[in-house]
Scaffold this active site. Sequence first.
Site, short mmCIF file in Angstrom:
data_model
loop_
_atom_site.label_atom_id
_atom_site.label_comp_id
_atom_site.label_asym_id
_atom_site.label_seq_id
_atom_site.Cartn_x
_atom_site.Cartn_y
_atom_site.Cartn_z
N GLY A 89 0.68 -1.30 -0.01
CA GLY A 89 0.00 -0.13 -0.03
C GLY A 89 0.75 1.17 0.00
CB SER A 145 7.70 4.16 -6.00
OG SER A 145 7.86 2.97 -5.17
CB CYS A 324 8.73 -13.72 1.75
SG CYS A 324 9.52 -12.73 0.46
CG ASP A 325 6.97 -7.47 0.43
OD1 ASP A 325 7.18 -6.76 -0.53
OD2 ASP A 325 5.75 -7.07 0.84
CB CYS A 379 12.71 -13.74 -5.94
SG CYS A 379 11.34 -14.02 -4.53
#
Length: 430
Positions: A89, A145, A324-325, A379
């Site tokens: 978010g 960002s 994990c994120d 990943c």
Amino acid sequence: MSAENKPNIDQYAAAILASHSRTKLFHAMAKPGGSICNLDCDYCYYLSKETLPNGPGAARMSDEVLEAYIQQYIAGITGSEVVFSWQGGEPALLGLDFYRKVVALQKKHAKPFQVVQNDLQTNGTLLDEEWVAFLKENRFLVGLSIDGPREIHDKYRVTKGRKPTFEKVFAAAKLLKRYGVPFNTLTCINRYNARKPLDVYRFLRGEVGSTYIQFIPIVEHKKFERVAPQLWDLTKLPKDGEPQARPGQPDSVVTDWSVDPDDWGYFLSKVFDEWSHRDIGKIMVNHFETLVSQHMGLGSQLCVYSEYCGKAVAVENDGSVYSCDHYVYPEYRIGNLKTGRLDEMIFSRDQVKFGFAKKETLPQYCLKCPFLSDCWGECPKNRLIRTPDGEPGLNYLCRGFKQFFAHALPEIDRIVTVIKQHPGKARKRM
């Protein structure tokens, strides 16, 4: 890897748990507002958490959970530094009073010998002078960002009403610089901007003035909104080289905005050439800095290139803790701050196994690769294709990484040699 040569995961987990009973170092990324955001970026992997069945939902972190998180995080780490990462978010939606409370609670629970730091990952659209003054006073590091110049940035990063956001984000960068607030830029490399590497890099370096640049490849399974990583139907994953292993193809395994593997290799290689010829020691680029570190024997600076993972968890607004994120799905929930301790969750047997599985599940194709120690399969959430001979577990970006490593490693090794011979020149042009 043959079964007889594989480490015993239970023995490994027990050893890790024993060693960390003495020293505990880990990192948590807090999502105090969950997936709530004022933007509607097409490629965002987190907006869908609001409607994920049995997921965290969209809500504000309560005072009770906030204090439990801060207290447990500080108490759990035995090192001299504790870094709080606030993400979303859009974490700025919680307002300044929330972060004033954060700072006060950190002071309340801080250990005498520890340095407590904060970083805030933001889209920048809500930052004003009051915000920036607070960030400066309280020494927050900001991650901003921004995907490139106006035309590139506004391709995907838009408001809920599909309005462009570049002006506000660029203004935020100027404001942060004027106040002297340290900030990094985070640029998502997608199917569109991956073909414009120098446009993106030169803009970040020259116009934004970023001295630490993070490039994140956008890769999402087409069913990412509901299906957790590693729970895909392995029989339906395409092989490397098949059309379905590229974006924009019929029955592609990934979303349309995911970066093409070849374009990812092209992007990194072109930016690397620019960086290595003029910006070494002046501009830090996450993928290049960690490659130098790895070839100096210092290990990876990024979890994606580490041999193991699992020590960077996500803490959601309801107190739930996830492996994990990128694994914020019910199947990867490892506990809740209301009923357990953060450090015990992170060093639990199940979480250790999760981290060790990064290496344990590599296909033979990877284990025989000359770039294995540079990549370690990247990943695990991106391992959504099969090897040419059909073994599952190959990273979708594999061919792009091979292109980049083959291109960059001769120069990386030269840089490492110069640094070792002349340590004082490490931050100067080689």
